[in-house]
Design an enzyme around this catalytic site. Structure first.
Site, short mmCIF file in Angstrom:
data_model
loop_
_atom_site.label_atom_id
_atom_site.label_comp_id
_atom_site.label_asym_id
_atom_site.label_seq_id
_atom_site.Cartn_x
_atom_site.Cartn_y
_atom_site.Cartn_z
N GLU A 82 0.89 -1.26 -0.08
CA GLU A 82 0.03 -0.05 -0.09
C GLU A 82 0.83 1.28 -0.07
O GLU A 82 1.72 1.49 0.95
CB GLU A 82 -0.96 -0.14 1.35
CG GLU A 82 -1.90 1.15 1.52
CD GLU A 82 -2.90 1.14 2.40
OE1 GLU A 82 -3.29 -0.07 2.67
OE2 GLU A 82 -3.29 2.04 2.84
N LYS A 266 -6.99 -0.56 11.95
CA LYS A 266 -6.51 -1.26 10.48
C LYS A 266 -5.17 -0.15 10.20
O LYS A 266 -4.16 -0.78 9.63
CB LYS A 266 -7.40 -1.14 9.58
CG LYS A 266 -6.93 -1.67 7.92
CD LYS A 266 -6.22 -0.82 7.01
CE LYS A 266 -6.22 -1.79 5.77
NZ LYS A 266 -5.20 -0.81 4.92
N ASP A 282 4.42 -14.19 11.71
CA ASP A 282 3.21 -14.70 11.37
C ASP A 282 2.13 -13.73 11.62
O ASP A 282 1.58 -13.35 12.76
CB ASP A 282 2.78 -15.83 12.44
CG ASP A 282 1.32 -16.48 11.98
OD1 ASP A 282 0.43 -16.03 11.37
OD2 ASP A 282 1.15 -17.89 12.57
N HIS A 380 -2.44 10.56 -0.49
CA HIS A 380 -2.47 9.10 -0.79
C HIS A 380 -2.44 9.11 -2.44
O HIS A 380 -1.99 8.41 -3.06
CB HIS A 380 -3.87 8.59 -0.45
CG HIS A 380 -3.98 7.39 -0.11
ND1 HIS A 380 -4.53 6.51 -1.28
CD2 HIS A 380 -3.42 6.31 0.59
CE1 HIS A 380 -4.15 5.12 -0.71
NE2 HIS A 380 -3.75 5.06 0.14
C1 MEV Z 1 -5.90 3.25 5.15
O1 MEV Z 1 -5.12 1.85 4.97
C2 MEV Z 1 -5.71 3.34 6.73
C3 MEV Z 1 -6.80 4.32 7.23
O2 MEV Z 1 -8.09 4.10 7.00
C4 MEV Z 1 -6.56 4.44 8.70
C5 MEV Z 1 -7.60 5.54 9.41
O3 MEV Z 1 -8.69 5.71 8.84
O4 MEV Z 1 -7.27 5.51 10.49
C6 MEV Z 1 -6.46 5.57 6.63
#
Ligand code: MEV
Length: 425
Positions: A82, A266, A282, A380
Site C-alpha cells: 500500500e 487497521k 506470522d 494518498h
Molecule cells: C488505510 O489503509 C488506513 C486508514 O483508513 C486508517 C484510518 O482511517 O485511521 C487511513
C-alpha cells in the site's frame, strides 16, 4: 552507531538507497543481497516451506526512517503493497523524534496454550485437583523443550477455567503459561499441550479435546508512547493546537464506535504488519491477537489513545499483544527476514516487539493527522497515481509523468492513465 535520519532518501535510486543503508547501519553488500534478489527466497526453498509450491510471491520492501526507539536509532524494514504507509510512518517518526522518540516496553514473552477438557463429571473438583498437581504438571511441561530451557524459557504457570455458557455441556479449559523467550512460541506451546494431555486426563477423569496455542496473547504485551510538541504538528494553514485537537477528536471517534475503531486499528496494523511480514513473522497471529485484544472489554475499541500532556502537547499510546520471534520459523529460513533482523540490530524478540508497536503508533498518527486536516486522499493520491500508471503500462520516467498529470487533473483512473500514456508516447 546507526542513524535513522537519511535526508533525501526518497529521491535516490534503488542502488543509492541500498548504499546509504549499508553505510548508516554498517551492513555489508552481502547483508543486503536478499533485497536485491527479490527477497532472496528461491523456489527450491519455498518448496520446503509449504505444500504444492510453484514459486514465490514478492512485496515491495521500504525503509521506515527517522525512528528512535528507547533512545536508539533504528532503520525499519517494511514489506507492504500500500502506498503512503512507509512515507507516513517515517514522517511521524520525525515528529515524534522532536519529543524524545518512542518509549516502548514489552512484558516477558509469555504465551498461553489451551487444553479443552470435556466429559468431566465434577468440574469444581477437577479444577482443584489440577491446581494440586500444578508443580508436577509444570515440571513435565518444562522438560519438553530443552533448548528453550537453556535460554531461560519454560513452563511458568497453570490456570484452570470453567466454561459454562457454551453449546455443549460445561467443560474445563486449562491454560499453560509458557515463556518462549525469542521464539514466536507456537511450536513449543502446542507440543507442550499435546504432551501434557494424558496427565491432565488422568487427573480430571475427562477427555482432553483441543490442545492449541491461543492467539489472544494477552500475557505478551508490547507498549509504546510518544509525545509530539505542538509546534511540530503545525503545517500549511493549520496551527499545532488545531491539529492536536483534531487528532484527539479522531481518536475519540474510534474509542466510542466499533465501526470507526476497526478502520483506526487497521491503520495501526498497516505499520505493524509491514514489519511483522518483513521479519518473516506470522501476521495472521498478530492480527488475530490485536483484534481480540481490542474487544477484551466486551466492546471492540481503539488499540491506541491520543490525549494532551500537562504542557498541552499531544501524547499517543499503544498497547497490544505482540507474539513475534527472532529465531525459528520463516524468520530463520527467509533470507530477507534475516536481513531485516540484522538491519534493525535487534537481539531479542522483545526488542523487535518494541519497534513494531512504535511503527504501529507512528502509522496511526499519520492516518489521524491526515484525516483530521486535509483528508486522506491528497497525500494518498499522488502515490496511488504511480501504481495506477504502472498498471496502465507506464515504465521508467513515464511513471512519474503519467502520475503527475493525473494528480494535476485530479483524475486518478486507469483509463485516464492509458490515455495520457498514449498522448506522451
Ligand atoms: C488505510 O489503509 C488506513 C486508514 O483508513 C486508517 C484510518 O482511517 O485511521 C487511513
Amino acid at each position: 552507531m546507526t542513524t535513522s535520519r537519511i535526508s533525501g532518501f526518497y529521491n535516490l535510486t534503488l542502488d543509492e538507497r541500498r548504499a546509504k543503508l549499508a553505510e548508516s547501519a554498517a551492513l555489508s553488500p552481502d547483508d543486503l543481497a536478499a533485497y536485491v534478489s527479490n527477497g532472496g527466497l528461491n523456489a527450491d526453498a519455498a518448496d520446503h516451506m509449504i505444500e504444492n509450491a510453484i514459486g514465490t510471491h514478492a512485496l515491495p520492501l521500504g525503509i521506515g526512517l527517522n525512528f528512535q526507539v528507547n533512545g536508539k536509532d533504528v532503520l525499519v524494514p517494511m514489506a507492504i503493497e500500500e502506498p503512503s504507509v512507509v512515507a507516513g510512518a517515517s514522517f511521524m517518526a520525525k515528529l515524534a523524534r522532536a519529543g524524545g522518540g518512542f518509549i516502548a516496553t514489552a512484558t516477558e514473552p509469555l504465551m498461553i496454550g489451551q487444553m479443552q477438557v470435556i466429559n468431566v463429571v465434577n468440574l469444581e473438583e477437577a479444577k482443584l485437583k489440577l491446581y494440586e498437581h500444578k508443580a508436577e504438571l509444570l515440571a513435565e511441561a518444562d522438560a519438553i523443550d530443552p533448548v528453550l530451557k537453556k535460554f531461560g524459557g519454560g513452563a511458568r504457570d497453570i490456570e484452570v477455567r470453567i466454561i459454562e455458557n457454551s453449546p455443549i455441556d460445561a467443560f474445563l479449559v486449562v491454560h499453560l503459561i509458557y515463556d518462549v523467550r525469542d521464539a514466536m512460541g507456537a511450536n513449543a506451546v502446542n507440543t507442550a499441550c499435546e504432551k501434557l494431555a494424558p496427565h491432565i486426563e488422568s487427573i480430571t477423569g475427562g477427555h482432553v479435546h483441543l490442545r492449541i496455542l491461543s492467539n489472544l496473547a494477552d500475557r505478551r504485551i508490547a507498549r509504546v508512547r510518544c509525545m509530539i510538541p505542538n509546534k511540530e504538528l503545525a503545517f500549511d494553514n493549520y496551527k499545532g493546537e488545531e491539529v492536536r485537537d483534531g487528532i484527539i477528536a479522531a481518536y475519540a471517534f474510534a474509542a466510542a464506535d466499533p465501526y470507526r475503531a476497526a478502520t483506526h486499528n487497521k491503520g495501526i496494523m498497516n505499520g505493524v504488519d509491514a514489519v511483522v511480514i518483513a521479519t518473516g513473522n506470522d501476521w495472521r497471529a498478530i492480527e488475530a491477537g490485536a483484534h481480540a485484544y481490542a474487544a477484551r472489554s466486551g466492546k471492540y475499541t481503539s488499540l491506541s489513545t491520543w490525549n494532551k500532556d500537562k504542557d498541552g502537547n499531544l501524547v499517543g499510546t499503544l498497547e497490544m499483544p505482540m507474539a513475534v520471534g527472532t529465531i525459528g520459523g520463516a524468520t530463520k529460513v527467509h533470507p530477507a527476514a534475516q536481513a531485516a533482523i540484522k538491519l534493525m540490530g535487534v537481539k531479542t524478540a522483545s526488542e523487535l516487539a518494541e519497534i513494531i508497536v512504535s511503527v504501529g503508533l507512528a502509522q496511526n498518527m499519520a492516518a489521524l493527522r491526515a484525516l483530521a486536516t486535509e483528508g486522506i486522499q491528497r497525500g494518498h493520491m499522488s502515490l496511488h497515481a504511480r501504481q495506477v500508471a504502472i498498471a496502465a503500462g507506464a515504465t521508467g520516467d513515464m511513471i512519474e509523468k503519467v502520475a503527475a498529470q493525473m494528480v494535476a487533473e485530479k483524475v486518478v483512473r486507469i483509463d485516464r492513465a492509458e490515455e495520457i500514456l498514449k498522448e506522451i508516447k
